[in-house]
Each structure stands twice: as C-alpha cells, then as structure tokens.
Design an enzyme around this catalytic site. Structure first.
Site, PDB file in Angstrom:
ATOM      1  N   ASP A  49       0.764  -1.575   0.195  1.00 34.36           N
ATOM      2  CA  ASP A  49      -0.219  -0.205  -0.180  1.00 34.36           C
ATOM      3  C   ASP A  49       1.070   1.231  -0.029  1.00 34.36           C
ATOM      4  O   ASP A  49       0.630   2.244   0.047  1.00 34.36           O
ATOM      5  CB  ASP A  49      -1.328   0.376   0.875  1.00 34.36           C
ATOM      6  CG  ASP A  49      -0.489  -0.072   2.380  1.00 34.36           C
ATOM      7  OD1 ASP A  49       0.428   0.173   3.128  1.00 34.36           O
ATOM      8  OD2 ASP A  49      -1.109  -0.421   3.334  1.00 34.36           O
ATOM      9  N   SER A  50       1.538   1.201   0.179  1.00 36.42           N
ATOM     10  CA  SER A  50       3.010   2.250  -0.153  1.00 36.42           C
ATOM     11  C   SER A  50       2.632   2.469  -1.332  1.00 36.42           C
ATOM     12  O   SER A  50       3.213   3.945  -1.887  1.00 36.42           O
ATOM     13  CB  SER A  50       4.599   1.686  -0.339  1.00 36.42           C
ATOM     14  OG  SER A  50       4.430   0.483  -1.274  1.00 36.42           O
ATOM     15  N   ASP A  88      -0.916  -5.851  -0.051  1.00 31.12           N
ATOM     16  CA  ASP A  88      -1.283  -5.544   0.750  1.00 31.12           C
ATOM     17  C   ASP A  88      -2.937  -5.148   0.984  1.00 31.12           C
ATOM     18  O   ASP A  88      -3.844  -4.403   0.207  1.00 31.12           O
ATOM     19  CB  ASP A  88      -0.858  -4.301   0.677  1.00 31.12           C
ATOM     20  CG  ASP A  88       0.423  -4.008   1.664  1.00 31.12           C
ATOM     21  OD1 ASP A  88       1.362  -5.540   2.603  1.00 31.12           O
ATOM     22  OD2 ASP A  88       1.350  -2.797   1.927  1.00 31.12           O
ATOM     23  N   LYS A 118      -1.512  -9.133   2.845  1.00 30.56           N
ATOM     24  CA  LYS A 118      -0.342  -8.768   3.904  1.00 30.56           C
ATOM     25  C   LYS A 118      -0.981  -7.553   4.943  1.00 30.56           C
ATOM     26  O   LYS A 118      -2.298  -7.103   4.195  1.00 30.56           O
ATOM     27  CB  LYS A 118       0.792  -8.687   3.130  1.00 30.56           C
ATOM     28  CG  LYS A 118       1.457  -7.709   4.806  1.00 30.56           C
ATOM     29  CD  LYS A 118       2.716  -6.985   4.047  1.00 30.56           C
ATOM     30  CE  LYS A 118       3.206  -5.875   4.363  1.00 30.56           C
ATOM     31  NZ  LYS A 118       3.218  -4.596   4.300  1.00 30.56           N
ATOM     32  N   GLU A 120      -1.186  -5.822   9.122  1.00 28.45           N
ATOM     33  CA  GLU A 120       0.163  -4.867   9.736  1.00 28.45           C
ATOM     34  C   GLU A 120      -0.651  -5.725  11.230  1.00 28.45           C
ATOM     35  O   GLU A 120      -2.095  -5.349  11.129  1.00 28.45           O
ATOM     36  CB  GLU A 120      -0.147  -3.142   9.418  1.00 28.45           C
ATOM     37  CG  GLU A 120       0.335  -3.436   8.769  1.00 28.45           C
ATOM     38  CD  GLU A 120       0.544  -1.879   7.876  1.00 28.45           C
ATOM     39  OE1 GLU A 120       0.246  -0.912   8.979  1.00 28.45           O
ATOM     40  OE2 GLU A 120       1.271  -1.086   7.114  1.00 28.45           O
ATOM     41  N   GLU A 187       9.648  -3.733  10.061  1.00 27.81           N
ATOM     42  CA  GLU A 187      10.108  -2.933   9.433  1.00 27.81           C
ATOM     43  C   GLU A 187      10.536  -1.971  10.862  1.00 27.81           C
ATOM     44  O   GLU A 187      10.022  -1.520  12.243  1.00 27.81           O
ATOM     45  CB  GLU A 187       8.800  -2.280   8.861  1.00 27.81           C
ATOM     46  CG  GLU A 187       9.191  -0.406   8.673  1.00 27.81           C
ATOM     47  CD  GLU A 187       8.077   0.104   7.300  1.00 27.81           C
ATOM     48  OE1 GLU A 187       7.067  -0.737   7.105  1.00 27.81           O
ATOM     49  OE2 GLU A 187       8.413   0.991   6.833  1.00 27.81           O
TER      50      GLU A 187
HETATM   51  O1  KIV Z   1       3.095  -0.979   1.822  1.00 29.67           O
HETATM   52  C1  KIV Z   1       4.473  -1.307   1.316  1.00 29.67           C
HETATM   53  O2  KIV Z   1       5.343  -1.111   0.549  1.00 29.67           O
HETATM   54  C2  KIV Z   1       5.291  -2.219   2.583  1.00 29.67           C
HETATM   55  C3  KIV Z   1       6.529  -2.456   2.856  1.00 29.67           C
HETATM   56  C4  KIV Z   1       7.198  -1.184   3.061  1.00 29.67           C
HETATM   57  C5  KIV Z   1       7.012  -3.122   3.457  1.00 29.67           C
HETATM   58  O3  KIV Z   1       4.224  -2.399   4.037  1.00 29.67           O
END
Ligand code: KIV
Length: 275
Positions: A49-50, A88, A118, A120, A187
């Site tokens: 989600d970056s 994510d 993924k 968090e 992280e």
């Molecule tokens: O969103 C993302 O790109 C991430 C990575 C930085 C691990 O969670």
C-alpha cells in the site's frame, strides 16, 4: 518435441521453506512492466500500500482503497510468472472484524489472482490471522513500524529502543507466528530484536530497516532505484539514480523538440509509392 517444463511460481510455502536455506529477495511492485523485470530476480513481490505514497503522492498509506490495491495487484500479476505475489490489505479493510478481513482477502485473491495477503498488526490481529489461514488465505504479517498506524504511533520512528517496546514487538511476532503467518515483515526495528525474533519464529522474517539478521529483505522498489532524491531514509540504499536518468532523458527530448531534430526522418512516415 516435448513442451518445456513451466517455471513454477513460488508459493507462500516455498517462501517460508527458504528460511535458514538462503536469504529471501523481495521488492515492492505495482505495474506490469516493472513487475516483469523484478520477477526475474525476486522470490517475492509485494504489491504494497506504499503505492499510495509512491505512485499517487499521498502523505501516508491511510487513504489507499481496495480498488487501488486490486488494480495494481492485477497489473503486477500480468508481469509476474515466477515470484510469489502478495497484495496488501489497505487500512480499514480488515481491522473491523475477522469476517471483514476474510471478505476483503478473498476479493483480493479472486480479483487479482495473487498468492496471499499482507496485513499489519501483532497480538491484536492474531485471531484474524488464524481465521484467514484456517480458511485458505496465506497471510504475510507486518510488525515493528506499522505505517497504517502512523497517526496513533507517533510517526515513522524506528522501534525497539525501550524494554517495553521490545516486549510488545516480541509478543506481536510470537502471536502472528503461532496464528500461522507464513512470513512477516519486520519494519524499522533495532537489530538485536530482529535477530532474536528471526531465531525464534517459524515464519520467514523479511526486514526493511531491520538489519541483515532477517531471513530476507524487502525495499520499496522506487526507493532503491533512486526515483526520489529529496529524502532517503537510513535503511534505503540507492542501487541506481533513476531520477537523474529520467531528468536527463526528458531534458534531451525537450532540447531536440525545440531544435526540431526530433522526430528525425527515421521516425517520420512518408507516402508509400506503388511499384
Ligand atoms: O507497503 C509496503 O510497500 C510495505 C513494505 C514497505 C514492506 O509494507
């Protein structure tokens, strides 16, 4: 002639099986052409989600939607044939209940074809992780610095500097490991703690700013390619200077357009004469 064997895509189980064998190579991917290149070198591609910050210029990942993750998950899947692809779950798509998490994980997996999701969180997400895994959703955890919690956790500072913080991260790692996550991102976490967690969990640990002690490494691909010159976090290494390469290419283009030296005869159509 027999058909050449299809190169098998890495599964989440293949990724966790690499623990203790060799370091796991991972980068973020968001688009088809870049995924095609990364796929040749990476075991694991993360549609992170970056992308909200990297592609859309958002200040945090909080505003990222399911539709954005699905569109970029689909684009990445079109470019990846051998790496395991994980997408994510964005902020707000899984924290409400384990049922909400399941519904949105299934949507991500069905609509993109990705290999897992993924999310968090540590202790507070363990029940959800177990619920997903027991129903067929491979889960990649994410502990330590959690960008989706930036508004309640005091910003993007590294973690594990106090005993209390170390205890919490240790408990988080144990909880999602026992819940069945196949891997976990650690992280922005101090090295001794990342090392200890890596030695004590069955899941593969993938570090970003968490030292070489982890089972593998991940970076935001645009960061490591040097697309952003303004700010470089300590844990990022620029393996290229793409911002400068693009700047030079665009400056050359602008100059040639103004000088009318581009397009040249080789880029120009003329009327074909019939023989
Ligand atoms: O969103 C993302 O790109 C991430 C990575 C930085 C691990 O969670």
């Amino acid at each position: 002639m027999s058909t050449p064997p299809r190169q098998k895509r890495f599964t989440p189980a293949d990724i966790s099986a690499l623990k203790g064998i060799r370091p796991i190579v991972s980068l973020t991917a968001y688009t088809t052409p870049v995924a095609r290149i990364l796929d040749r070198h990476c075991d694991l591609l993360l549609v992170g989600d970056s992308l909200g910050m990297v592609l859309y210029g958002m200040d945090t990942t909080v505003g990222v939607s399911m539709d954005m993750m699905i569109a970029h998950g689909q684009a990445t899947m079109r470019g990846a044939s051998r790496a395991c692809v994980i997408v994510d779950l964005p902020f707000g798509s899984y924290q409400e209940s384990k049922e909400q998490a399941f519904r949105n994980s299934v949507r991500l997996m069905k609509e993109t074809g990705c290999d897992g999701v993924k999310l968090e969180g540590g202790e507070e997400m363990a029940e959800t992780v177990a619920f997903l895994v027991s129903r067929g959703v491979p889960v990649f955890g994410h502990i330590g610095l959690m960008p989706q919690q930036v508004n309640t956790s005091g910003g993007y500072r590294s973690k594990g500097h106090s005993e209390a913080e170390q205890d919490k991260i240790r408990r988080d790692a144990r909880a999602i490991d026992e819940a069945g996550a196949f891997a976990m991102v650690i992280e922005g976490t101090v090295e001794p703690l990342a090392r200890e967690i890596t030695a004590n969990v069955a899941a593969a640990t993938i570090g970003i700013g968490a030292s070489p002690a982890c089972d593998g490494q991940v970076l935001v691909s645009d960061d490591m390619l040097g697309l952003f010159n303004e700010f470089k976090p300590r844990f990022v290494k620029h393996f290229s200077a793409l911002a400068n390469v693009i700047d030079k290419a665009v400056a050359d283009y602008a100059e040639e357009v103004k000088a009318r030296s581009f397009p040249g005869p080789e880029h120009t159509f003329q009327i074909r004469t019939k023989k």
